[in-house]
Write a protein that holds these residues in place. Sequence first.
Motif, PDB file in Angstrom:
ATOM      1  N   ASP A   1       0.949 -10.947  -7.877  1.00 32.99           N
ATOM      2  CA  ASP A   1       2.000 -11.554  -7.066  1.00 32.99           C
ATOM      3  C   ASP A   1       2.170 -13.039  -7.346  1.00 32.99           C
ATOM      4  OD1 ASP A   1       4.124 -11.564  -5.305  1.00 32.99           O
ATOM      5  OD2 ASP A   1       2.877 -11.902  -3.537  1.00 32.99           O
TER       6      ASP A   1
ATOM      7  N   HIS B   1       6.077 -11.853 -10.071  1.00 30.75           N
ATOM      8  CA  HIS B   1       7.439 -12.397 -10.105  1.00 30.75           C
ATOM      9  C   HIS B   1       7.613 -13.324 -11.303  1.00 30.75           C
ATOM     10  CE1 HIS B   1       8.571 -11.275  -5.860  1.00 30.75           C
ATOM     11  NE2 HIS B   1       7.261 -11.203  -5.774  1.00 30.75           N
TER      12      HIS B   1
ATOM     13  N   SER C   1      -2.580 -13.424  -3.243  1.00 33.11           N
ATOM     14  CA  SER C   1      -1.368 -13.772  -2.502  1.00 33.11           C
ATOM     15  C   SER C   1      -1.589 -13.645  -0.994  1.00 33.11           C
ATOM     16  CB  SER C   1      -0.232 -12.850  -2.947  1.00 33.11           C
ATOM     17  OG  SER C   1       0.832 -12.878  -2.048  1.00 33.11           O
TER      18      SER C   1
ATOM     19  N   HIS D   1       9.060  -5.304  -1.316  1.00 32.31           N
ATOM     20  CA  HIS D   1       7.956  -5.777  -0.472  1.00 32.31           C
ATOM     21  C   HIS D   1       7.966  -5.020   0.847  1.00 32.31           C
ATOM     22  CE1 HIS D   1       8.808  -9.270  -3.132  1.00 32.31           C
ATOM     23  NE2 HIS D   1       7.503  -9.396  -3.122  1.00 32.31           N
TER      24      HIS D   1
ATOM     25  N   GLU E   1       4.295  -7.478   5.006  1.00 31.57           N
ATOM     26  CA  GLU E   1       3.409  -8.522   4.472  1.00 31.57           C
ATOM     27  C   GLU E   1       2.974  -9.484   5.573  1.00 31.57           C
ATOM     28  OE1 GLU E   1       5.364 -10.595   1.324  1.00 31.57           O
ATOM     29  OE2 GLU E   1       3.641 -11.859   0.819  1.00 31.57           O
TER      30      GLU E   1
HETATM   31  N1  GUN Z   1       8.868 -11.053   0.306  1.00 31.64           N
HETATM   32  C1  GUN Z   1      10.142 -11.235  -0.108  1.00 31.64           C
HETATM   33  N2  GUN Z   1      10.188 -11.965  -1.231  1.00 31.64           N
HETATM   34  C2  GUN Z   1       8.911 -12.258  -1.542  1.00 31.64           C
HETATM   35  C3  GUN Z   1       8.319 -12.990  -2.616  1.00 31.64           C
HETATM   36  O1  GUN Z   1       8.955 -13.505  -3.506  1.00 31.64           O
HETATM   37  N3  GUN Z   1       6.951 -13.058  -2.603  1.00 31.64           N
HETATM   38  C4  GUN Z   1       6.201 -12.481  -1.631  1.00 31.64           C
HETATM   39  N4  GUN Z   1       4.893 -12.591  -1.686  1.00 31.64           N
HETATM   40  N5  GUN Z   1       6.734 -11.801  -0.622  1.00 31.64           N
HETATM   41  C5  GUN Z   1       8.079 -11.698  -0.573  1.00 31.64           C
END
Ligand code: GUN
Length: 438
Positions: free
Chosen positions: A322, A79, A296, A232, A235
């Motif tokens: 990340d 990012h 991350s 994404h 996560e």
């Molecule tokens: N999920 C939505 N936005 C982000 C982000 O900026 N970073 C990460 N790691 N997961 C996300």
Amino acid sequence: MRYAIRASFFDFTSRVDDVTFASQHARYIEDGLLLINQGKIDALFEWQNRDQSPQWHDYTLYDLRGKLIMPGFIDTHIHFPQIGMVGSWGEQLLEWLEEYTFPAESEYQNTAFAEQMASTFLEQCLENGTTSALIFGSVHPGATEALFAAAEQREMRIIAGKVMMDRFVPEALCEEVSESYQQTKQLIERWHNKGRLHYALTPRFAPTSTPALLSAVSQLKREYPDVWIQTHLSENPQEIAWVNELFPEHHNYLAVYHHYALTGPKSVFAHCLHLEESEWQCLAETESSISFCPTSNLFLGSGLFNLRKAHQHKVNIGMGTDIGAGTSFSILRTLSEAYKVQQLQHYSLTVAEAYYHATLGGAVSLSLDDKIGSFMPGKEADFIVIDFAVTPLQTLRQSRCRDIWERLFVLMTLGDERNIRQTWVNGRCAFQRHEMHA
Ligand code: GUN
Ligand code: ZN
């Protein structure tokens, strides 16, 4: 414009379908000569065979014996507007976004600031040996413009896109669907396939996207079928529960993206930590790729990526830093954490596999393997010059290694950006650490 470089070389000469055999695709030349002409690789051969190509005498010779040269690292998830908030304490994904990420990204409304940060960001990439990346911008089109302009100046091959989001974000970052569509369209028209630059449609993730926004992304993909898509996926457990609440009509997280035709060979999904079996199957069937972001995933406490599962399903993997949930721009450090994440799951990531994901495998996952990722003739000359040892500990440890595999493993375990002596982009040296004797 024409360079001949004498050094040791390591790369993968062809794509690897079964990573168990990655080492069979690897090439190590202890004393080699790389010929570069007009930004492209002409040839790589053993020093002793150099007269197979007698014109090498017409090239400017750099003697870098003692250094290792490999293709530039490829970061498949990073990012741009999060460089200023790396290492923010205490939160997991959703709170971390609210507390740190959205405020940091808000600053990129200021285009002058974004221009300054674009240079800083790309210099960090180069200093860490990363020559190509798939990059999230902020929601502001001006900031993504600034990033593309800075990459164009450096002749870097990057794929990037402005974030699209239209709910559950602070007012200042929230878009109307029509404006998100229009601004994205303008950026595609202006930057996609301009020189070495490419555009990626960038819906942040399902929770910050209304169905109307996802339809707009889908519409853009229909209008510009060769653009990339990045987002994404799966996560964090709270994130997944939220997606299930917001999209009850879809049977899992990936089904939301798939419904809008956002899966496919040019789609890259970051994380993928808690996938259901049918999501793995969907990734495989659609030939989508995954970005594995171990620093991350550990830093936010998100979970452990299951590389073995990815292999079972033959899903392409690239490495992602990340930044700013990840804690380092260094792909070497990222590989080190990847190894540990796999150890926790009783899978010993091999050295060959690790470097494959960081170079040619990353290129495959970004559909750029016809252009970058190895030293095959005709590829673009993006590469890094590596010092095996830059600290007393590294020197000691390297002196006890018996072969190139041990040396490469110690490099990824103890190494970082200090081991990157030079970074070459499109056939010229774009970053150099300390003095270099040419
Ligand atoms: N999920 C939505 N936005 C982000 C982000 O900026 N970073 C990460 N790691 N997961 C996300
Ligand atoms: Zn991310």
